[in-house]
Design an enzyme around this catalytic site. Sequence first.
Site, PDB file in Angstrom:
ATOM      1  CG  ASP A   1      -7.055   3.809  -1.244  1.00 21.12           C
ATOM      2  OD1 ASP A   1      -7.265   2.117  -1.105  1.00 21.12           O
ATOM      3  OD2 ASP A   1      -6.956   4.273  -0.765  1.00 21.12           O
TER       4      ASP A   1
ATOM      5  CE  LYS B   1      -4.659   0.749   0.224  1.00 25.34           C
ATOM      6  NZ  LYS B   1      -5.707   0.430  -1.164  1.00 25.34           N
TER       7      LYS B   1
END
Length: 447
Positions: free
Chosen positions: A168, A128
């Site tokens: 995201d 991430k």
Amino acid sequence: MNAHDYIEEVLEKVRTKNRGEDEFIAATTEVLHSLTPVIEKHPKYMEHNILERIIEPDRQIIFSVPWVDDSGKVRVNRGFRVQFSSAIGPYKGGLRYHPSVNLSIIKFLGFEQIFKNSLTGLPIGGGKGGSDFDPKGKSEMEVMRFCQSFMTELYRHIGEDIDVPAGDIGVGGREIGYMYGQYRKIMGSSEPGVLTGKGIVYGGSLGRPEATGFGLVYFVKEILEHRGIKMNGKTAVVSGSGNVALFAIEKLAEFGVKTVACSDSNGYIYDENGVDLEVLRQIKDVERKRISEYPSRTGRGEYREGSRNIWDVKCDIVLPCATQNEINKDEAIKIADNGVILVGEGANMPSTLEAQDVYRERKVLFAPAKAANAGGVAVSALEMSQNSMRMYWEKNEVDNMLKGIMKRIYENASKMAEEYGDKDNLVMGANIAGFVKVADAMVYQGI
């Protein structure tokens, strides 16, 4: 040492080594506690010290991102990329641009991504990244300059077979496009598989924008149908009004579910007749304005201040699709008191651990994020496959594959939950199903 003591020892190390990283500590606590029965049954995971290895990222990268605003002033943000596990494939996980981004949040999201990606059945590891940059209120040129600066450092750490970022919160097709353009300029080559969530004209996949929201509803449908509950005629509350929320609302409508409320960071709209999705998309996607515009555009419904007050609205299905920790214990009690049948997580861990306890105690069906919102990363992996093969699949082909993936995720999580003693505990089932595949790969590959 028994499984319980081993897990508590590992968690104590997590708390000691990651002080102040509350989101990361909460995520590891939730996952590791749910793994107790599988560690008891398979002591090889203790012998190979899998838990202590899996909670430590392979790499944590923090870097500065200087950029120039429209007035000519130099601004500086902080960039992150945490590469957690590549045991079953290249690191894979989104980039988040939001003022709340810090190392704890990125580590929590990356840790969750390991198991989410494993659940898809596709060969992708967990990672991430992101920045505390806020694209809201910035001009197109400011967003572009930031993205280019961000990629000027990130490019060193990614690649089609190394680490494949995606979007995201705060990172959509626009931002992915600017970052990919900068990557191509730096590398001097076309490597479309290095990023996913790209535009269709330069290597993106049909069906990718819809995947997380659609996949969430497919997963919810599996849970309800296996319990003899029909979706048609039900009402829903969907927090958020971004990509995931809007596509979830669309798919709910296809299955006969009326969404009566959705939110943004300031407040929420309530429309007892069902929110008008076309108007919402015009406001959010085209004009990039706040949903407070909705009542004046439609002549119906109302806007109410306070995004978390959305949980006051009575409905059958709750889909939190905004951000982490948006439902706490008191709000979960309110949801249960309202007679909600099911909570399905479209965002990453939007329910606190205490909220999840309430769901279990009050018998509210619960679809945890790592299983329920895995559709986005699943189609990202399909995008990688298309890039590798230099081909496109039709939208209906991608959607059918997504349905199959979400069905398998439900079946595997449900099977593991039943095997380890709690057939309705999909948190445990999903954690175990995702863990076993990664843990076995780590055992086979040695230290």
